[in-house]
Design an enzyme around this catalytic site. Structure first.
Site, mmCIF file in Angstrom:
data_model
loop_
_atom_site.group_PDB
_atom_site.id
_atom_site.type_symbol
_atom_site.label_atom_id
_atom_site.label_comp_id
_atom_site.label_asym_id
_atom_site.label_seq_id
_atom_site.Cartn_x
_atom_site.Cartn_y
_atom_site.Cartn_z
ATOM 1 N N ASP A 197 0.853 -1.174 0.000
ATOM 2 C CA ASP A 197 0.000 0.000 0.000
ATOM 3 C C ASP A 197 0.902 1.241 0.000
ATOM 4 O O ASP A 197 2.131 1.133 0.112
ATOM 5 C CB ASP A 197 -0.945 -0.020 1.215
ATOM 6 C CG ASP A 197 -2.250 0.716 0.940
ATOM 7 O OD1 ASP A 197 -2.259 1.657 0.131
ATOM 8 O OD2 ASP A 197 -3.276 0.355 1.551
ATOM 9 N N GLU B 212 -10.612 6.466 4.645
ATOM 10 C CA GLU B 212 -9.622 5.844 5.523
ATOM 11 C C GLU B 212 -9.753 6.330 6.970
ATOM 12 O O GLU B 212 -10.858 6.445 7.490
ATOM 13 C CB GLU B 212 -8.208 6.008 4.920
ATOM 14 C CG GLU B 212 -8.129 5.326 3.555
ATOM 15 C CD GLU B 212 -6.743 5.223 2.977
ATOM 16 O OE1 GLU B 212 -5.786 4.898 3.705
ATOM 17 O OE2 GLU B 212 -6.599 5.443 1.760
#
Length: 627
Positions: free
Chosen positions: A308, A514
C-alpha cells in the site's frame, strides 16, 4: 594486400545479414513465444538496477520521462486526487500517461511501465466519469452479474483515459462499522464478499477454460489488471480503528477474512495489495508466512504482490523510523512492487545495498521481477504500451450511467414504511399540490458520492463532476403540476405554514476516507437531526440516509414515516427517485447489521448476543406503481 573475390564478398555479406537478423530478433519481444520463455529471456538480459527499477512504483507528480529512463521505474500511480490538470479530459490523461511511458520505452530493454489508479466505484479520480455506488451499497444487491457489468464499464472508462491497472476491488470484510473504510466493504458476511469477486472477470475479462490456477489474466486493450485488497484482515481491526490490529485466531482469519482471496486468485486476479493492518500484532507488510507462505505458495498466486502507499514505511512505529529495516522486512515478506511513492532514490539505494551484501537474496528479486513481467506480458503491455483515443467516448457514457442508476435502485434498503404496516407512505404520488425536499444531502452531489471521489477524501457541493442530485431527480420525476419546494434546513413553523402534502428529508454523513472516517459515535451530524425533528414533527416524511455504513437512527425512528438507507449512491441520484415514486419497487436487503446503539459494537450476524435494530438480511419491499 590481397583482394576479396566477388563470391567471397557475397558469402560474407550473407553471413552478416544472417547475424544482423538474428541480433534483431529478440525473443521476449515475440508475442508468439510462450510466456515462460519471454520472461526467462528478458530477465537474463536485465542488470540489477533494471530489476530493482521494476519493483518501484512512484507517484505521477515525480514521474518524469527522465526519471523513468534513469531508474528503470516499473510502475507509476495516481494517488487520490492526483490528476494531470483540473477537470482533465480523457485526451489530457492519455497524453500524460503516454508521455511517462515514452520514458520507459526509451530504456535499452524498453520494458513498459504499468500505470495504476484507484477506481473503487467507477473511475472515481476522473472528471465526468460514471460514479457507481460504493461497495457497501453493492453488497445489498447480492447480484454478481450486476457487479460484473460494473467491472466491465469501469474497465472501459479507465482504459478511455489510457490507464491499464486499477487498485480494485476491495474485498475487506468489515466487521465493525466504526471503521472509516467500511463503505469500501461489500458486507460483514464473507459469502457475499466472495460472490462480489465477480467484479474481477468484469475488470479483467473471463478466464479462458483451461487456465492454470493462480496465473494472472487480462483480456486485452479493453480490460484492466485488477487488484484484490487489502491482504488480509483489514476489516477486522479492534474497534474498527484503521490500519490497526486484527485480533483473531488462524481459523477465524481463514473463515472470515481469507475466503474472497481464494475466489480472486482462482479468477486470475493480476495483483494483490497488502494491508496496513496487523494480525495479532504482526504488521501484514512484514508477514512472510501469510504473503509468501499462504498467498504465493499455498494459494499458488502467480501475479504480483504490491504494497500500500508508503506501506513498508509503516512497518515501524513511527513510520519511516528505520527504512532499511522496512525494506528488508517488506521485500523479504514477499512484496514484489513497492508503492514508494515519492522518495524512490532512498528505496533504490537501500535495496541495492541489501542485495549486494546478501541481506536479500537475488532469488527474491528475481521472483518479484518475474511476477511483474508476467502481468505485463499477459496483459499485452509490450505489444500495446501506448494508449490511443479509441475509447474516449466511453467516459461517463449514457449506457454506463444507466447501469449505475440500476445499481442505485438495487442497493437501497427500505427500513420503515408507514407508522403502521397497513398505511405505507411509499411509493409517493407523483401528482400532488406541493412537496418539500429538505436536508443537507438533498442537493449535494459530492456528499452523495462520498470519499474517493475526485479527491481522496471526497468533496461537498455540485461542481465536482457531472451527475444528478436527489433534489433534481425528484424534480425530474414528479408531475409538471406538482410544486417542489427545496429548503435545506427549514424550521417547523415554515413546514407547518406551507401545507405540504409530504416531505422528503435527505441527511447523512459528510464524505471521508480511511482513518478520517473512523468514528466512535456513528451519529448523523447536525443539522441532520434538527432537520428530521422540525420537518417530521410537522408533516408526513420519508427520510433518506446517505452514509457509508449504518448510523444511529433509533432516536428518530418513531417520528418519521419512512426510512431509506441509500448508502453512497454516486452520481446517478435518479435511481433514488425511481424507487421513492414507485417507477420500480424496493428489493434491497441489508448486507450489514444495523445496530441500536454503538455500545453493541462489534455485532455481526451469527453472534451470540445479536440484538439489532434491523437484522442482517432485513429490507421491506414495495411493488412498482402501475401507470
Amino acid at each position: 594486400m590481397g583482394r576479396f573475390s566477388i563470391p567471397m564478398m557475397g558469402f560474407m555479406l550473407l553471413c552478416f545479414l544472417v547475424a544482423f537478423t538474428e541480433a534483431k530478433y529478440i525473443k521476449y519481444k515475440d508475442p508468439k513465444q510462450p510466456l515462460g520463455a519471454r520472461i526467462k529471456d528478458l530477465i537474463n538480459r536485465m542488470t540489477l538496477p533494471e530489476k530493482i527499477g521494476q519493483m518501484v512504483q512512484i507517484e505521477r507528480s515525480v514521474a518524469t520521462p527522465d526519471v523513468m529512463k534513469q531508474y528503470f521505474v516499473g510502475s507509476v500511480l495516481s494517488g487520490g486526487g492526483s490528476v494531470p490538470a483540473p477537470k482533465a479530459s480523457a485526451e489530457t490523461w492519455i497524453n500524460a500517461v503516454n508521455e511517462i511511458q515514452k520514458g520507459s520505452l526509451s530504456t535499452p530493454l524498453g520494458i513498459p511501465m504499468i500505470y495504476g489508479i484507484d477506481a473503487v466505484h467507477g473511475h472515481n479520480n476522473v472528471y465526468n466519469a460514471t460514479i457507481f455506488p460504493h461497495n457497501v451499497g453493492l453488497g445489498v444487491t447480492r447480484d454478481p452479474q450486476l457487479i460484473k457489468k460494473i467491472g466491465e464499464a469501469t474497465a472501459l472508462e479507465v482504459r478511455a483515459t489510457g490507464i491499464p491497472y486499477v487498485f480494485a476491488p476491495c474485498i475487506a470484510v468489515c466487521r465493525d462499522p466504526r471503521w472509516g473504510r467500511c463503505y469500501e466493504s461489500y458486507s460483514e458476511d464473507p459469502k457475499i464478499v466472495q460472490a462480489m469477486t465477480e467484479i474481477i472477470p468484469g475488470l479483467q475479462g473471463d478466464l479462458p477454460a483451461k487456465s492454470r490456477k493462480g496465473i494472472p489474466f487480462v483480456a486485452g486493450k479493453q480490460k484492466v489488471a485488477a487488484c484484490a485488497k487489502h491482504f488480509v484482515g483489514d476489516g477486522g481491526t479492534t474497534r474498527g480503528i484503521d490500519e490497526n490490529n486484527t485480533v483473531i485466531n488462524l481459523n477465524g482469519l481463514l473463515s472470515i477474512h481469507m475466503p474472497a482471496y481464494y475466489n480472486s486468485v482462482s479468477k486470475g486476479v493480476a495483483t494483490v495489495m497488502v494491508s496496513y493492518s496487523s494480525w495479532n500484532g504482526e504488521r501484514m507488510h512484514a508477514n512472510r508466512d501469510l504473503v509468501t507462505g499462504f498467498l504465493k505458495n499455498k494459494l499458488k498466486f502467480k501475479g504480483f504482490v504490491i504494497s500500500d502507499w508508503q506501506g513498508i514505511d509503516r512497518i515501524t512505529s513511527p513510520p519511516h523510523a528505520n527504512y532499511s529495516y522496512s525494506v528488508e522486512a517488506g521485500v523479504g515478506a514477499g512484496i514484489d512492487m513497492i508503492m514508494v511513492p515519492y522518495n524512490f532514490t532512498e528505496f533504490f539505494d537501500d535495496l541495492t545495498y541489501q542485495v549486494k551484501n546478501n541481506i536479500i537474496p537475488m532469488s527474491r528479486i528475481d521472483d518479484a521481477v518475474k511476477r511483474i513481467l508476467r502481468v505485463k506480458f499477459v496483459m499485452g503491455l509490450f505489444e500495446n504500451p501506448l494508449a490511443d483515443l479509441s475509447l474516449v467516448n466511453q467516459l461517463g457514457s449514457k449506457e454506463h450511467r444507466e447501469l449505475a442508476r440500476e445499481a442505485v435502485r438495487k442497493s437501497l434498503v427500505l427500513l420503515k414504511n408507514g407508522k403502521s404496516a397497513d398505511k405505507p407512505l411509499l411509493p409517493l404520488p407523483k401528482k400532488t399540490a406541493k412537496i418539500l425536499v429538505a436536508g443537507s444531502h438533498a442537493d449535494n452531489l459530492g456528499y452523495q458520492c462520498g470519499g474517493w471521489t475526485l479527491t481522496w477524501q471526497g468533496l461537498g457541493g455540485n461542481d465536482l463532476t457531472t451527475g444528478t442530485t436527489i433534489l433534481n431527480a425528484v424534480k425530474n420525476t414528479v408531475d409538471p403540476t406538482t410544486q417542489v419546494v427545496y429548503s435545506e434546513n427549514p424550521d417547523a413553523e415554515f413546514v407547518k405554514s406551507n401545507k405540504f402534502s409530504f416531505a422528503i428529508v435527505v441527511v447523512g454523513e459528510p464524505p471521508y476516507a480511511e482513518m478520517y472516517g473512523d468514528s466512535l459515535n456513528l451519529s448523523i451530524p447536525e443539522p441532520g437531526p434538527s432537520t428530521i425533528n422540525s420537518v417530521c414533527g410537522a408533516v408526513k416524511c420519508a427520510v433518506v440516509v446517505i452514509s457509508g455504513r449504518p448510523v444511529v437512527v433509533q432516536p428518530y425512528l418513531a417520528k418519521l414515516d419512512a426510512l431509506v438507507a441509500a448508502w453512497l449512491p454516486g452520481t446517478e441520484g435518479q435511481g433514488v427517485a425511481d424507487l421513492l415514486f414507485g417507477d420500480y419497487g424496493f428489493t434491497g436487503k441489508l448486507a450489514r447489521t444495523w445496530f441500536k446503539t454503538v455500545d453493541q459494537l462489534p455485532m455481526n450476524v451469527g453472534d451470540p448476543h445479536y440484538d439489532p435494530l434491523f437484522p442482517f438480511g432485513f429490507g421491506l419491499t414495495t411493488k412498482p406503481t402501475m401507470t
